[in-house]
Write a protein that holds these residues in place. Structure first.
Motif, mmCIF file in Angstrom:
data_model
loop_
_atom_site.group_PDB
_atom_site.id
_atom_site.type_symbol
_atom_site.label_atom_id
_atom_site.label_comp_id
_atom_site.label_asym_id
_atom_site.label_seq_id
_atom_site.Cartn_x
_atom_site.Cartn_y
_atom_site.Cartn_z
ATOM 1 N N LEU A 241 11.838 -10.649 40.071
ATOM 2 C CA LEU A 241 12.965 -11.547 39.827
ATOM 3 C C LEU A 241 12.833 -12.822 40.651
ATOM 4 C CD1 LEU A 241 15.674 -12.088 38.475
ATOM 5 C CD2 LEU A 241 16.790 -10.833 40.328
ATOM 6 N N ALA A 242 12.460 -12.670 41.920
ATOM 7 C CA ALA A 242 12.310 -13.839 42.788
ATOM 8 C C ALA A 242 11.232 -14.777 42.250
ATOM 9 C CB ALA A 242 11.970 -13.388 44.208
ATOM 10 N N ARG A 243 10.181 -14.216 41.701
ATOM 11 C CA ARG A 243 9.090 -15.053 41.194
ATOM 12 C C ARG A 243 9.471 -15.749 39.894
ATOM 13 N NH1 ARG A 243 3.988 -11.028 42.479
ATOM 14 N NH2 ARG A 243 4.846 -10.353 44.482
ATOM 15 N N VAL A 244 10.224 -15.050 39.054
ATOM 16 C CA VAL A 244 10.684 -15.703 37.817
ATOM 17 C C VAL A 244 11.605 -16.863 38.177
ATOM 18 C CG1 VAL A 244 11.988 -15.405 35.685
ATOM 19 C CG2 VAL A 244 10.420 -13.620 36.421
ATOM 20 N N ASN A 245 12.465 -16.650 39.144
ATOM 21 C CA ASN A 245 13.345 -17.735 39.590
ATOM 22 C C ASN A 245 12.530 -18.893 40.159
ATOM 23 O OD1 ASN A 245 15.712 -16.398 38.852
ATOM 24 N ND2 ASN A 245 15.914 -15.394 40.849
ATOM 25 N N TYR A 246 11.458 -18.562 40.867
ATOM 26 C CA TYR A 246 10.573 -19.597 41.412
ATOM 27 C C TYR A 246 9.906 -20.370 40.271
ATOM 28 C CZ TYR A 246 7.005 -21.739 44.410
ATOM 29 O OH TYR A 246 6.215 -22.633 45.082
ATOM 30 N N ALA A 247 9.509 -19.638 39.237
ATOM 31 C CA ALA A 247 8.861 -20.276 38.084
ATOM 32 C C ALA A 247 9.794 -21.271 37.406
ATOM 33 C CB ALA A 247 8.418 -19.213 37.078
ATOM 34 N N GLN A 248 11.085 -20.967 37.387
ATOM 35 C CA GLN A 248 12.056 -21.835 36.733
ATOM 36 C C GLN A 248 12.282 -23.129 37.503
ATOM 37 O OE1 GLN A 248 14.949 -18.378 36.193
ATOM 38 N NE2 GLN A 248 15.316 -19.504 34.310
ATOM 39 N N LYS A 249 11.836 -23.173 38.746
ATOM 40 C CA LYS A 249 11.961 -24.396 39.552
ATOM 41 C C LYS A 249 10.622 -25.146 39.535
ATOM 42 C CE LYS A 249 15.277 -22.043 42.564
ATOM 43 N NZ LYS A 249 15.534 -21.483 43.920
ATOM 44 N N ASN A 250 10.063 -25.272 38.336
ATOM 45 C CA ASN A 250 8.774 -25.953 38.144
ATOM 46 C C ASN A 250 7.653 -25.286 38.938
ATOM 47 O OD1 ASN A 250 9.892 -28.018 36.453
ATOM 48 N ND2 ASN A 250 10.697 -29.024 38.288
ATOM 49 N N GLY A 251 7.750 -23.966 39.088
ATOM 50 C CA GLY A 251 6.751 -23.259 39.877
ATOM 51 C C GLY A 251 5.766 -22.434 39.085
ATOM 52 N N ILE A 252 5.814 -22.503 37.749
ATOM 53 C CA ILE A 252 4.944 -21.635 36.940
ATOM 54 C C ILE A 252 3.472 -21.961 37.171
ATOM 55 C CG2 ILE A 252 5.144 -23.128 34.919
ATOM 56 C CD1 ILE A 252 4.672 -19.297 34.956
ATOM 57 N N ASP A 253 3.139 -23.241 37.346
ATOM 58 C CA ASP A 253 1.726 -23.611 37.561
ATOM 59 C C ASP A 253 1.195 -23.010 38.856
ATOM 60 O OD1 ASP A 253 1.691 -25.019 35.216
ATOM 61 O OD2 ASP A 253 2.002 -26.981 36.144
ATOM 62 N N LYS A 254 2.024 -23.041 39.906
ATOM 63 C CA LYS A 254 1.578 -22.471 41.181
ATOM 64 C C LYS A 254 1.438 -20.968 41.074
ATOM 65 C CE LYS A 254 2.572 -22.142 46.124
ATOM 66 N NZ LYS A 254 3.436 -22.514 47.249
ATOM 67 N N LEU A 255 2.393 -20.299 40.416
ATOM 68 C CA LEU A 255 2.321 -18.847 40.260
ATOM 69 C C LEU A 255 1.084 -18.461 39.455
ATOM 70 C CD1 LEU A 255 6.093 -18.177 39.604
ATOM 71 C CD2 LEU A 255 4.779 -17.204 41.490
ATOM 72 N N GLN A 256 0.797 -19.261 38.418
ATOM 73 C CA GLN A 256 -0.394 -18.980 37.602
ATOM 74 C C GLN A 256 -1.660 -19.126 38.434
ATOM 75 O OE1 GLN A 256 -3.006 -21.067 36.227
ATOM 76 N NE2 GLN A 256 -3.798 -19.434 34.918
ATOM 77 N N SER A 257 -1.729 -20.193 39.213
ATOM 78 C CA SER A 257 -2.933 -20.414 40.026
ATOM 79 C C SER A 257 -3.084 -19.358 41.114
ATOM 80 C CB SER A 257 -2.893 -21.813 40.652
ATOM 81 O OG SER A 257 -1.843 -21.932 41.585
ATOM 82 N N LEU A 258 -1.959 -18.873 41.669
ATOM 83 C CA LEU A 258 -2.023 -17.832 42.697
ATOM 84 C C LEU A 258 -2.493 -16.505 42.106
ATOM 85 C CD1 LEU A 258 1.213 -18.592 44.762
ATOM 86 C CD2 LEU A 258 -1.157 -18.891 45.515
ATOM 87 N N ALA A 259 -2.040 -16.194 40.882
ATOM 88 C CA ALA A 259 -2.500 -14.969 40.217
ATOM 89 C C ALA A 259 -4.000 -15.031 39.966
ATOM 90 C CB ALA A 259 -1.746 -14.767 38.905
ATOM 91 N N VAL A 260 -4.462 -16.171 39.475
ATOM 92 C CA VAL A 260 -5.892 -16.355 39.218
ATOM 93 C C VAL A 260 -6.683 -16.301 40.523
ATOM 94 C CG1 VAL A 260 -7.626 -18.021 38.444
ATOM 95 C CG2 VAL A 260 -5.562 -17.639 37.081
ATOM 96 N N LEU A 296 0.067 -14.900 34.630
ATOM 97 C CA LEU A 296 -1.386 -15.079 34.669
ATOM 98 C C LEU A 296 -1.835 -16.072 33.604
ATOM 99 C CD1 LEU A 296 -4.256 -14.260 35.614
ATOM 100 C CD2 LEU A 296 -4.155 -12.417 33.922
ATOM 101 N N LEU A 297 -1.216 -15.999 32.445
ATOM 102 C CA LEU A 297 -1.598 -16.872 31.339
ATOM 103 C C LEU A 297 -0.853 -18.199 31.357
ATOM 104 C CD1 LEU A 297 -1.721 -14.160 28.523
ATOM 105 C CD2 LEU A 297 -3.635 -15.113 29.821
ATOM 106 N N GLY A 298 0.028 -18.386 32.350
ATOM 107 C CA GLY A 298 0.771 -19.631 32.437
ATOM 108 C C GLY A 298 1.866 -19.757 31.397
ATOM 109 N N ILE A 299 2.374 -18.609 30.933
ATOM 110 C CA ILE A 299 3.442 -18.589 29.926
ATOM 111 C C ILE A 299 4.782 -18.418 30.635
ATOM 112 C CG2 ILE A 299 4.356 -17.385 27.909
ATOM 113 C CD1 ILE A 299 1.502 -16.433 27.326
ATOM 114 N N ASP A 300 5.758 -19.218 30.257
ATOM 115 C CA ASP A 300 7.077 -19.187 30.894
ATOM 116 C C ASP A 300 7.715 -17.803 30.741
ATOM 117 O OD1 ASP A 300 9.574 -19.645 31.920
ATOM 118 O OD2 ASP A 300 10.164 -21.162 30.447
ATOM 119 N N PRO A 301 8.003 -17.115 31.870
ATOM 120 C CA PRO A 301 8.596 -15.777 31.798
ATOM 121 C C PRO A 301 10.126 -15.788 31.879
ATOM 122 C CG PRO A 301 7.951 -16.208 34.045
ATOM 123 C CD PRO A 301 7.658 -17.470 33.275
ATOM 124 N N ALA A 302 10.750 -16.962 31.847
ATOM 125 C CA ALA A 302 12.180 -17.084 32.146
ATOM 126 C C ALA A 302 13.053 -16.203 31.267
ATOM 127 C CB ALA A 302 12.617 -18.547 32.010
#
Length: 635
Positions: A241-260, A296-302
């Motif tokens: 949940l915390a990561r999805v919330n992070y993704a919604q704050k323009n953080g999806i690119d960082k989360l994707q790069s961290l997973a990779v 991982l695929l950079g798809i919005d999980p919101a």
């Protein structure tokens, strides 16, 4: 803006007034142990404000500390806000430590039939008498070497551009790599001379906490190396949940790069161990939960966490690994497991594939416990599934001395029913620092059998024993005295901890029973219960039954499959026939939303006892408790 200096490393960062110390630390690249996701519930993100002004609610969160610690500036980083320039000391115990990562899956013989193969060919150059096109000549040559029928193979434009020069430069001696992909057989690479002995693939478990990678030699069918590490997304939030919330704050690119980055780190480590070039990795198979796969695929999980909880995609996906940044062969393929719903993802499909319950006639129950839990009931004809939040207490959150599976965590414990003295073992055999999930289940069962707690979890304060005492806030049982520990504190289990553990185990048992009622079966119809994941791998089966974590069946029919996610990924990597089953398995699983199931809360209430309100559902536990009571009456 305020300047925060983190000690002892003198790591400085500027943060707005009102920012939590945890947020500032994460932005500084400091990874703290935040089991509860930063809600102030677990008490693990302990820091000491050495100087400066910060706001911390002692009345609300002071229970985690002694008066002496509070005087030294102790507080929780997740709920302490920055009000001025600060100097903050972060104890080593607060940082994410090396964890005992489960890398082993179910030990079973796997038929070797990979989706990627190499073919070395020596071709005749074209002549006026034989002016066949280069591509046709190459594909016919591969067919003659035992490859697929030429007409069923195709080459992407990128590879086709390389063919003419490479064939002529190599004197028509080349190695072609063919992959079975949706739509047919694909020529994914062409190399000069004979490189047919260099062909590798990787199977990856992309967990929310850890990443495990198996590197396979796709020529010999043997494991070349295994590597594991933390999922670096932890720096953006411990839970999904915390990561999805992070993704919604323009953080999806960082989360994707961290997973990779997390997967690349594991692949690099495995490749170095095996002594191979990552350019020789031609396929990566990834099993992860629905949110992890999206990230991982950079798809919005919101929208996965918003009603009606819809993921963008559920089917299995095949994409070019280079498109998301994996450092393998430039034409390496990435295969991602399918999902069933928002909370039943590819990791659970991998569990099912690993244990084989989707191919058997007998009815099985699969339980995977991590930060959340997932339960699947069924056989090859039908399956029901559900998921819920139970992991925080069982993973150390909401338990005063609970912790992840780090060195020093108590993982096994027994209690002498006469002296009430415990005997325990810790990870790595070091002095205890806390208690991990398997140890917590042991404590529940052992305290119940020893008569220290009743079936509601209440501690019997009438027992005269130094280990049973009134704590600062709740009655407690002392597991290890301060002189025995590595933290200079008594390690205890409190009545409140026990209450939280009972609530967690009640959720899991209620979920099992809810699925059983939905399917019209009883515990007597279940042939096998499979535990998947690290928690289940180390758990004591008998104690899990005594505590009422799972329905009671014969202990020999309760099996640990270890890291089922990586075991399933291994199967899908080296056996393409198994891979073909995945979408079918996912398609036949019905997902039951527990929050919308009226009977779930009734089952939960009934399960909030040890082992259950209805002891007839646990006849062996009932007999054990009655025999203990009779012995006490005699003495």
């Amino acid at each position: 803006m305020r300047t925060v200096t983190f000690l002892p490393g003198y790591n400085k960062i500027v943060a707005p007034r009102g920012t939590t110390i945890l947020d500032a630390a994460q932005r500084a690249g400091i990874n703290m142990n935040v089991v509860c996701g930063g809600q102030g519930k677990c008490g693990k993100c302990v820091v000491y404000v050495q100087s400066g002004k910060a706001e911390f609610d002692r009345q609300k969160y002071g229970r985690f500390f002694t008066e002496e610690e509070l005087k030294k500036g102790a507080c929780l980083a997740c709920v302490t806000t920055i009000q001025g320039d600060l100097a903050v000391v972060i104890p080593e115990s607060t940082l994410i430590q090396e964890q005992k990562i489960l890398v082993n899956g179910i030990d079973t013989e796997i038929e070797f039939h990979p989706s990627v193969k190499k073919y070395y060919v020596e071709l005749q150059p074209p002549t006026l008498a034989d002016p066949s096109p280069d591509l046709s000549r190459l594909l016919w040559g591969i067919q003659k070497r035992g490859g697929p029928v030429a007409e069923k193979m195709y080459a992407p434009l990128e590879v086709m551009r390389e063919i003419p020069a490479l064939l002529r430069h190599s004197d028509w001696k080349v190695t072609g790599t063919i992959a079975l992909v949706p739509g047919g057989y694909r020529l994914i690479d062409l190399q000069e001379n004979d490189t047919s002995h260099r062909l590798y693939g990787a199977a990856v478990d992309l967990g929310s906490t850890t990443v495990v990678a198996y590197l396979w030699d796709l020529i010999t069918g043997k494991v070349a190396a295994v590597a594991s590490n933390y999922n670096r997304q932890i720096s953006c939030g411990e839970d999904i949940l915390a990561r999805v919330n992070y993704a919604q704050k323009n953080g999806i690119d960082k989360l994707q790069s961290l997973a990779v980055e997390s997967i690349n780190t594991a692949l690099t480590s495995a490749s170095n161990t095996a002594g191979i070039d990552r350019e020789d990795i031609y396929e990566v198979v990834v099993a992860g939960n629905t949110v992890m796969t999206h990230m991982l695929l950079g798809i919005d999980p919101a929208y996965i966490i918003k009603e009606p909880y819809v993921p963008v995609v559920q089917r299995a996906l095949s994409v070019a690994a280079a498109r998301i940044g994996l450092t393998c062969n430039k034409n390496c393929g990435l295969f991602a497991f399918p999902a069933v719903s928002d909370f039943i993802g590819g990791d659970i499909i991998a569990d099912i594939l690993a244990c084989g319950m989707g191919e058997n006639e007998e009815i099985s129950l699969l339980v995977d416990i991590g930060t959340n839990f997932e339960v699947v009931l069924g056989n090859k004809e039908w399956m029901f599934s559900c998921a819920g939040a139970a992991g925080p207490a069982l993973e150390g959150g909401e338990v005063l001395f609970g912790m992840r599976a780090n060195p020093g965590a108590i993982e096994k414990i027994t209690i002498d029913p006469v002296t009430l003295d415990p005997t325990f073992s810790t990870i790595n055999g070091t002095k205890p620092k806390g208690i991990t999930g398997s140890g917590l289940i042991d404590i529940l069962a052992e305290l119940l059998v020893a008569g220290v707690i009743d079936r509601t979890g209440r501690i019997n304060m009438e027992i005269k024993n130094p280990r049973i005492r009134a704590g600062a806030h709740f009655p407690e049982y002392v597991i290890a005295w301060s002189r025995e520990t590595d933290i200079a504190k008594d390690i205890v289990i409190t009545e409140n901890d026990i209450k939280n553990l009972i609530m967690s185990k009640a959720s899991i048992h209620a979920a099992c029973v809810t699925l059983m009622k939905e399917a019209g079966v009883t515990r007597l119809d279940i042939a096998t219960i499979y535990f998947a994941g690290a928690f289940g791998n180390y758990i004591n089966k008998k104690n899990a039954t005594i505590a009422g974590l799972i329905p009671e069946i014969d202990l020999e029919r309760i099996k640990n499959i270890g890291n089922g996610a990586v075991a399933g990924a291994n199967l899908a990597l080296i056996n393409r026939r198994k891979r073909k089953l995945l979408d079918g398995i996912a398609g036949q699983i019905a997902y039951i939303e527990l929050n919308a199931e009226p009977s779930f809360m009734d089952e939960y209430t009934s399960s909030a006892f040890l082992p259950h309100t209805d002891l007839s559902l646990f006849p062996r536990v009932q007999a054990l408790l009655e025999s203990i009571r009779e012995k006490k009456e005699v003495t």
